[in-house]
Each structure stands twice: as structure tokens, then as C-alpha cells.
Design a protein around this motif. Structure first.
Motif, short mmCIF file in Angstrom:
data_model
loop_
_atom_site.label_atom_id
_atom_site.label_comp_id
_atom_site.label_asym_id
_atom_site.label_seq_id
_atom_site.Cartn_x
_atom_site.Cartn_y
_atom_site.Cartn_z
N ALA A 547 0.83 -1.21 0.00
CA ALA A 547 0.00 0.00 0.00
C ALA A 547 0.86 1.26 0.00
CB ALA A 547 -0.93 -0.01 1.21
N LYS A 548 1.93 1.23 0.79
CA LYS A 548 2.81 2.41 0.85
C LYS A 548 3.47 2.66 -0.50
CE LYS A 548 6.70 4.45 3.31
NZ LYS A 548 7.76 4.26 4.35
N ASN A 549 3.92 1.59 -1.16
CA ASN A 549 4.55 1.74 -2.47
C ASN A 549 3.57 2.31 -3.48
OD1 ASN A 549 7.07 0.82 -1.74
ND2 ASN A 549 6.73 -1.28 -2.43
N ILE A 550 2.33 1.81 -3.46
CA ILE A 550 1.32 2.30 -4.40
C ILE A 550 1.03 3.78 -4.14
CG2 ILE A 550 -1.09 2.08 -5.11
CD1 ILE A 550 -0.80 -0.94 -4.54
N SER A 551 0.92 4.13 -2.87
CA SER A 551 0.69 5.52 -2.52
C SER A 551 1.81 6.42 -3.05
CB SER A 551 0.59 5.66 -0.99
OG SER A 551 0.45 7.01 -0.61
N ASP A 668 -7.22 10.89 -4.51
CA ASP A 668 -8.10 9.97 -3.77
C ASP A 668 -7.41 8.62 -3.55
OD1 ASP A 668 -10.03 11.91 -3.70
OD2 ASP A 668 -11.17 11.13 -5.42
N ILE A 669 -6.72 8.14 -4.60
CA ILE A 669 -6.01 6.85 -4.49
C ILE A 669 -4.91 6.93 -3.45
CG2 ILE A 669 -4.57 5.19 -5.72
CD1 ILE A 669 -6.06 5.96 -8.30
N LYS A 670 -4.13 8.01 -3.51
CA LYS A 670 -3.04 8.19 -2.55
C LYS A 670 -3.58 8.22 -1.12
CE LYS A 670 0.43 11.48 -0.97
NZ LYS A 670 -0.19 11.56 0.37
N ASP A 728 -4.21 4.52 -21.49
CA ASP A 728 -3.48 3.34 -21.01
C ASP A 728 -3.11 3.49 -19.54
OD1 ASP A 728 -3.65 2.20 -23.49
OD2 ASP A 728 -1.62 2.73 -24.12
N LEU A 729 -2.71 4.70 -19.15
CA LEU A 729 -2.37 4.96 -17.75
C LEU A 729 -3.58 4.73 -16.85
CD1 LEU A 729 -0.49 6.07 -15.52
CD2 LEU A 729 -1.17 8.38 -16.22
N LEU A 730 -4.74 5.20 -17.29
CA LEU A 730 -5.97 5.00 -16.51
C LEU A 730 -6.32 3.51 -16.38
CD1 LEU A 730 -8.22 7.88 -17.85
CD2 LEU A 730 -7.65 7.46 -15.45
N ASN A 731 -6.18 2.78 -17.49
CA ASN A 731 -6.50 1.35 -17.46
C ASN A 731 -5.56 0.60 -16.51
OD1 ASN A 731 -8.70 1.27 -19.24
ND2 ASN A 731 -7.35 1.32 -21.03
N ALA A 732 -4.26 0.92 -16.57
CA ALA A 732 -3.30 0.26 -15.68
C ALA A 732 -3.61 0.59 -14.22
CB ALA A 732 -1.88 0.70 -16.03
N THR A 733 -3.96 1.86 -13.97
CA THR A 733 -4.28 2.27 -12.60
C THR A 733 -5.52 1.56 -12.08
OG1 THR A 733 -3.34 4.46 -13.07
CG2 THR A 733 -4.73 4.26 -11.12
#
Length: 764
Positions: A547-551, A668-670, A728-733
Motif C-alpha cells: 500500500a505504501k509503495n502504491i501511494s 483519492d487513491i493516494k 493506457d495509464l488509466l487502465n493500468a491504474t
């Protein structure tokens, strides 16, 4: 007229202090790499032992470096004013050259640098003198320069590189055959014999190389060491073998740790006692020259420096001050740690993020070595092969974990590094052969790592490339030292006091610039947003740690995306170039996490399929995000760098509209991942369709503009590229969020309010 030489002496004193700092930063690798790499003792203890060795070595230093006075040039052929120019040119060049290598984190030889700087400056001044004298030609250059000494040093360098590497590899091979990687479980007499050989060789090294010229060393002991070296070594071996056996048997102390402590102390003593003169020898020789000239009453251009042929001792107070500066540098220099890290990483037993890229030469050497190894193995019997493989088999636990806190290599290799380096350096010293302690210690470490099978098929080309880079740097040191010192000498010869002032200002500016640059790099390496490897052994733990890495990725990705849009809007090439560096750094960190997958899977609990699949998928989506950001950053930079037409106002406005939506999304994701509020992911996923529709709408508008009004193919290509890659960035996210949402739902059944903490996930 006297004032310029006093000014020169003050400048040389300042340069001597600065040279001590950069010199210690470079040469600390000589005596720190084995202790730090093996983690035999704490870093604080290592530094205390090394500091005591440096202090003793400084006080026992022979003081005046004869090579600075008469080893490279014949001082009687130069006048006082010419000698001062040579010495000043040498010191300015030396400090800049060593600091350059320290900033790169590469070890180089202070001995070689000072020798070739003296050679370059003296050759330059000699040529100027010859050109001004009609009765002389370049054939008379040999009267000014000690050619035989220079040739002897060059040959010594070439031989030391080959011999140190070969001997280190051979000794390590047989040491491992005797002790294996399970050396702690061997009979006591194994360790006692090894300790006897190691400690007796290190002690002899201290006596011969470290304190042979110390005033407190009795003449009888000096004579004994010089006249009966084999007797001294033999008695020492028997004595220390018995003592080591008793220590192992009755005190249960680790004898290999004791060897490493003694070896670190010995090399620190030798470094300070012998290499100290590389930093203060030239300034002291200049001061002695000034004393001799000022008492003569002769014009500086007419006073031949015959006085430099006479040996002059160094005042103890100067040695004490120099030793104190060296000790303080050892403790506080971040560049010293960077140089040590290069040496340790190249000899590391496990895999590491390789710093050097393979090249044609490294690949060729590895292929030839593999062929030679296969032919050698064909000569061995099957039983011999099995025995060797058994002795070189690494403990199973070494494969299951990987951490920055793990030793780079074990105690046996560290002890062999110190022992072999001590033997080779003391042997060469007793034979009066020129030798660089940096070259010997580094190449011994590389030889032992090769023999210890640390250079496997997955790392060999990178490690060999690193060694070749360092060796190439050594020869670059010699060439650049010669040329740079010669240029400095010419500038000082014609510019005098004005040139000296300008060069000092240049040196100060470059030192400050390099210091700030290195400090910035060190700070970036420690920044809070850096990605961390997962160390957990369960799916639940991986969810929390990832989670920290994704943030962090989302936070940095948001900044990179916005910077690309803003850079395009303002046509800010500098900002876009910086943005490219940021995404490259992020991509490298993600690649580093992927390189650690092997160790991650090894560390998982059984059954581990769910956790490993989850972690691999998360890294894959993070890499997809990084690739999209990299493409967006690259095409933006390329467009502005090539001076193409600026995007239209409507295009910029639409991109900024998308950027605002992306910024809210990433924010929001962060927030969700930073607070471990994973139930918020479902709410974010619900926005996927509307955001994708927004990007699709902008694509459709651009298609219509292209058909009716767009006139720039480059602008159209750029705009479509930005929108499609954003998609593509949105799809990966979103794929990453769906993976996380799915894994979290499987592990945590009870629902929570958004933003609330989940106690079940906080415990690991």
C-alpha cells in the motif's frame, strides 16, 4: 616579491587540509570495505578501530614524502620560483581530481595521482626552460626528470593489478576448500591455523609497512624485522595459532571477527603512515624550499633547489593535526561511504542492483572465463567435483531472505581480503617496489569474490564491467593527472599571482558544487517517497506493505503527469528534462522491486500462491503505469526540444481539464492507500467509466478538428499520443485498484466505514 611566495604557502596550507579530506574519502575503502561488507562488528566499532589505526599511523608517519622532493624530478635543475609553481599546480590538480572520483563513488590511487601530477608539472616547466635556452633541446629532458622512477611506478601498477587479483582468487579458493561456508561448525584447529596465518601476516605487515619508521619503535626490533623476516613470521605463526586455539576453545569468541578487527586496524595504520605524505608531502616540501631560499638572499629565479636533495623530518605537531583531520573526515564524509559501497557491491555474494552496464569487453571476458572453467572442470574427477561443490555450497537460509542489512560476504572472505592485502603490500614494501594500497586492496577483494563464486552467470558481466570501469579510472587518473598538472603549471608560469587567485577560486567553486551535488543525490536516495521491498511472508502482510509503495507511485506519478502537461503549456524545456529524470528514477525503483521477486517468493509462508500472484500482478500494473508516464514525459520533452509548433489553446485547455480530473483521482487513491482505507477503492473504481469517457470525448474532438481545421501533423501526433497514453495509464491504474480490491475483499470480510482503520490489517 616575497609576498607572492607567502601567498602560495598559505594557499598550499589550505589545499593540504582540503586534500586530506578528499584523500581520506577516497582511501577509506582500503581498510573499511572488508569489515563493513562482512558486518563482523557494528559500524561504530569499525569506525573506532579505524580511527585508532589512522591516529597511530599519522603519528608514526615517516613524514616527508621523498617522491615529492626528488623522486620524480631532479630538484637541482629547477629554481625556487619554478619549484613553487610545480608544487602549487600539483596540489590544485590533486584536490580537484580526487574530489571528482569521490563524487562518482570510484576508488582511485592517491599515490598514482600525486606521482603523475608531479611528473606532468615538472615536465611542463622543464620544457619551458629548454625552449628558452638555445643550447638545449628536448633530448636534455632526461636531465630534469627521473625517467627510471616513473617507469618503475607504471610497471608496478600493472603488475599489482594482475598479481593482487590472482593471488586473492587462489588463496580464497583454498581457504573455502578448507573451511567451506559452514566454517563455524569446523573443528577448532581449522580456525586456529587460519588465524595463525592471518594474524602473523597482518602483524608483520604492521611492523614493515605501518610503523617501520616510527620514532617510538626500538632499533633492535627494526633490525630484527629487517634481518630475520622469516623467523619473525614463523614464531608469530606458532604463537598466534596456539593463542587462537585457546581463545576458540575456552572463551568461545569468534576468531574470524578478531582477525577482521586486527586487519582493519593494520590497514588503517599503514594508510595513515604511508599515504599521509601524499597529501601533506608537497606543501611541506614547498615550505622547506621557502625556508632554504629565504635564508640565501638570492633571487628566486637564480636559486637552484639543491636543498631538496637533503632529507628533512616533519614536525610531530603537523602529523598530529593531519591525523585529527583524517579521523574527522572518516566519521563525517558521505563520499567515503559512497566509495566503500562501490567496492562492497562489486564483491557482494548475493545479487544487488547492479550499478555498471555490461559492455563488449566484459561479455568477452566472461565468455572466455566460462570456456576456460569448463575445460578445467573436464580435467577433474567426478569425486573432486562433488567435493568442491560441497565446500562451495551456500547455506540454504542465504537464499530465502534478502535485506540491505545482510552481510555482503562472510567472515572468511573478509579475513582473506585483509590477510592477502597485508602480505602483498608488506612483501612489496620490503623489496622496495612501488605499490598502490588502493589497487592491491581493491583487486584482492575482486579476486576473492570471483573465487567465492559471487560472480554468477546472472551478475558476472555487470561485476566485470564494474571492475573494468574502476581499472580504467585508474589509468584515466594517471593520464588526466599528468595533463591537468601540466596545464595548471603553464597557467601559473605565465599568470603568476592573478592565475593563482583565479585557480583557487575555481577550485573552491568546483568543490562546493560537487559537495552540494553529492549531498542532493544522497538526500534523494533517502527520500521518504522511495519504494521499499516487501519483506512480509503472507498475503495480508503484502497488502499492507504494498500500500505504501502504491501511494508513493501514485503521488510521484501525479506530479510527473502534471509536470508534463504544464511543461507543454509553458514550453518549459528545463522542467520537462527534469521530469524525464524523475520518471527514469521511478521506473528504476520499480524494476528493482521486480528484481527482488525471487527472494520475495522464497520468503513466503506455505501455501504462497495467492500472495506471490498478488505481488507479481501489482508490480506488473505499477510497471505499466510507469511506462505510460515515461512515454508521456518523453514525447512532451521531444516536442519542445525539437522546437515544434506550440499546441493550440483549446488543446492545452483540454489537457489541463484531464489533468485536473487525474489529479483528483490520484489524490483519492493516494489518500486511500496512505491511510489503508481500502474500502474506498470501490468508490474510486466507480469513477472509471466517466474518466475514460472524458478522454474518449477529447479524442473524438481532435479527430473532428483534424478533419476541418488542424494544420500541424506534429501537433496532431503529440495530442493523440498524450490522450491515448493517458487512457493506457488509466487502465493500468484501474486494473491495479481492481486487483487490490479483490485481494482485500478475500482477506477482510467485515465492511468498514471509509477512512476507518482496520485493526486486523495493522497487525502483521
Amino acid at each position: 616579491m616575497d609576498n607572492i611566495y607567502i601567498y602560495m604557502l598559505i594557499a598550499l596550507a589550505f589545499l593540504a587540509v582540503a586534500d586530506l579530506v578528499v584523500g581520506v574519502s577516497n582511501d577509506a575503502v582500503n581498510f573499511l570495505n572488508s569489515a563493513i561488507g562482512s558486518k563482523a562488528i557494528s559500524f561504530k566499532t569499525i569506525m573506532i578501530v579505524a580511527s585508532l589505526g589512522v591516529a597511530l599511523g599519522a603519528l608514526s608517519s615517516s613524514g616527508m614524502m621523498e617522491v615529492a622532493r626528488k623522486g620524480i624530478f631532479n630538484p637541482g635543475e629547477f629554481m625556487f620560483d619554478e619549484i613553487m609553481i610545480i608544487f602549487t599546480a600539483v596540489m590544485i590538480t590533486d584536490i580537484l581530481l580526487l574530489d571528482f572520483f569521490n563524487t562518482l563513488g570510484l576508488p582511485t590511487s592517491t599515490t598514482v595521482s600525486i606521482v603523475f601530477e608531479l611528473l606532468g608539472a615538472s615536465v611542463c616547466i622543464a620544457i619551458l626552460k629548454i625552449s628558452a635556452d638555445d643550447s638545449q633541446s628536448l633530448l636534455h629532458l632526461g636531465e630534469y626528470i627521473n625517467n627510471s622512477k616513473a617507469l618503475e611506478i607504471i610497471l608496478g601498477i600493472l603488475l599489482s593489478v594482475v598479481i593482487a587479483f590472482s593471488i586473492g582468487a587462489i588463496i580464497q579458493f583454498f581457504a573455502r576448500l578448507l573451511l567451506s561456508f559452514n566454517f563455524q561448525n569446523k573443528p577448532s584447529w581449522y580456525g586456529a591455523i587460519f588465524s595463525g596465518i592471518a594474524v602473523s601476516s597482518i602483524l608483520y605487515f604492521i611492523l614493515v609497512k605501518g610503523v617501520k619508521n616510527a620514532t617510538f619503535m626500538p632499533d633492535t626490533l627494526k633490525d630484527l624485522v629487517s634481518s630475520s623476516p622469516f623467523q619473525v613470521i614463523g614464531v608469530s605463526f606458532l604463537l598466534f595459532t596456539v593463542i587462537s586455539y585457546l581463545i576458540i576453545k575456552f572463551t568461545k569468541n569468534n576468531i574470524y571477527t578478531i582477525i577482521i578487527i586486527i586487519g582493519t586496524f593494520a590497514l588503517a595504520v599503514a594508510f595513515a603512515g604511508n599515504d599521509l605524505v601524499n597529501f601533506i608531502g608537497v606543501p611541506i616540501a614547498a615550505f622547506n624550499s621557502y625556508e632554504a631560499w629565504s635564508a640565501s638572499g638570492v633571487l628566486p629565479s637564480n636559486y637552484a633547489m639543491v636543498a631538496l636533495n637533503q632529507p628533512v623530518g616533519t614536525k610531530p605537531i603537523l602529523l598530529l593535526i593531519a591525523g585529527l583531520i583524517m579521523v574527522l573526515t572518516l566519521w563525517f564524509s558521505s563520499k567515503a561511504k559512497a566509495v566503500v559501497k562501490t567496492s562492497v557491491d562489486l564483491s557482494r555474494q548475493d545479487n544487488v542492483k547492479e550499478r555498471f552496464e555490461p559492455n563488449f569487453l566484459s561479455r568477452s571476458i566472461v565468455r572466455l572465463s566460462m570456456t576456460a572453467s569448463e575445460k578445467f572442470n573436464s580435467l577433474l574427477t567426478p569425486g573432486s567435483k562433488r567435493f568442491i561443490d560441497k565446500q562451495f555450497a551456500k547455506p540454504v537460509q542465504a537464499l530465502k531472505t534478502k535485506s540491505e542489512d545482510m552481510p555482503a560476504f562472510d567472515l572468511v572472505r573478509a579475513a582473506v581480503n585483509l590477510m592477502v592485502a597485508s602480505i602483498l603490500i608488506s612483501l612489496a614494501t620490503s623489496m622496495k617496489l612501488p605499490l598502490s594500497t588502493t589497487y592491491v586492496t581493491f583487486m584482492v577483494a575482486m579476486g576473492t569474490s570471483l573465487a567465492d563464486r559471487a560472480w554468477g552467470s546472472e551478475s558476472a558481466v555487470y561485476r566485470v564491467a564494474g571492475v573494468l570501469n574502476v581499472i580504467g579510472g585508474w589509468f584515466f587518473t594517471a593520464l588526466s593527472a599528468f595533463v591537468a598538472a601540466a596545464i595548471m603549471a603553464i597557467v601559473l608560469y605565465y599568470g603568476r599571482v592573478y592565475a593563482l587567485t583565479g585557480l583557487l577560486i575555481l577550485a573552491i567553486v568546483l568543490l562546493i558544487k560537487n559537495y552540494l551535488s553529492h549531498k542532493k543525490q544522497s538526500r534523494e536516495q533517502k527520500e521518504a517517497d522511495s519504494l521499499e521491498r516487501s519483506e512480509s511472508s503472507s498475503t495480508q502482510g503484502v497488502i499492507i506493505e504494498s500500500a505504501k509503495n502504491i501511494s508513493n507511485v501514485v503521488k510521484r506519478g501525479n506530479k510527473i503527469y502534471s509536470s508534463a502537461i504544464n511543461g507543454l503549456a509553458t514550453q518549459d524545456l528545463k522542467a520537462l528534462k527534469k521530469n524525464k529524470k524523475n520518471i527514469t528514477k521511478l521506473s528504476n525503483e520499480i524494476d528493482d522491486l521486480r528484481d527482488n521477486i525471487f527472494y520475495f517468493i522464497k520468503n513466503l509462508e506455505e501455501p504462497s500462491l495467492a500472495a506471490s500472484n498478488f505481488y507479481i500482478n501489482i508490480l506488473s500494473f505499477l510497471q505499466d503505469m510507469a511506462q505510460s508516464l515515461d512515454y508521456i514525459s518523453s514525447v512532451s520533452y521531444k516536442h519542445i526540444h525539437n522546437n515544434h509548433k506550440k499546441l493550440k489553446f483549446t488543446q492545452i485547455k483540454e489537457l489541463q481539464e484531464i489533468d485536473a480530473v487525474m489529479e483528483t483521482l490520484f489524490g483519492d487513491i493516494k489518500s486511500a492507500f496512505a491511510s489503508n482505507s481500502f474500502t474506498e477503492i470501490g468508490t474510486i473504481l466507480a469513477e472509471k467509466k466517466s474518466i475514460i469517457n472524458l478522454v474518449t470525448e477529447k479524442i473524438q474532438k481532435q479527430v473532428e478538428r483534424t478533419r476541418s481545421e488542424e494544420s500541424s501533423p506534429k501537433n496532431t501526433t503529440l495530442y493523440f499520443s498524450m490522450l491515448l497514453e493517458t487512457k493506457d495509464l488509466l487502465n493500468a491504474t484501474m486494473n491495479l485498484l481492481e486487483e487490490y480490491h479483490s485481494a482485500h475483499d478475500e482477506k477482510v470480510a467485515p465492511a468498514r466505514l471509509p477512512g476507518s482503520a482496520d485493526p486486523s490489517l495493522e497487525e502483521e
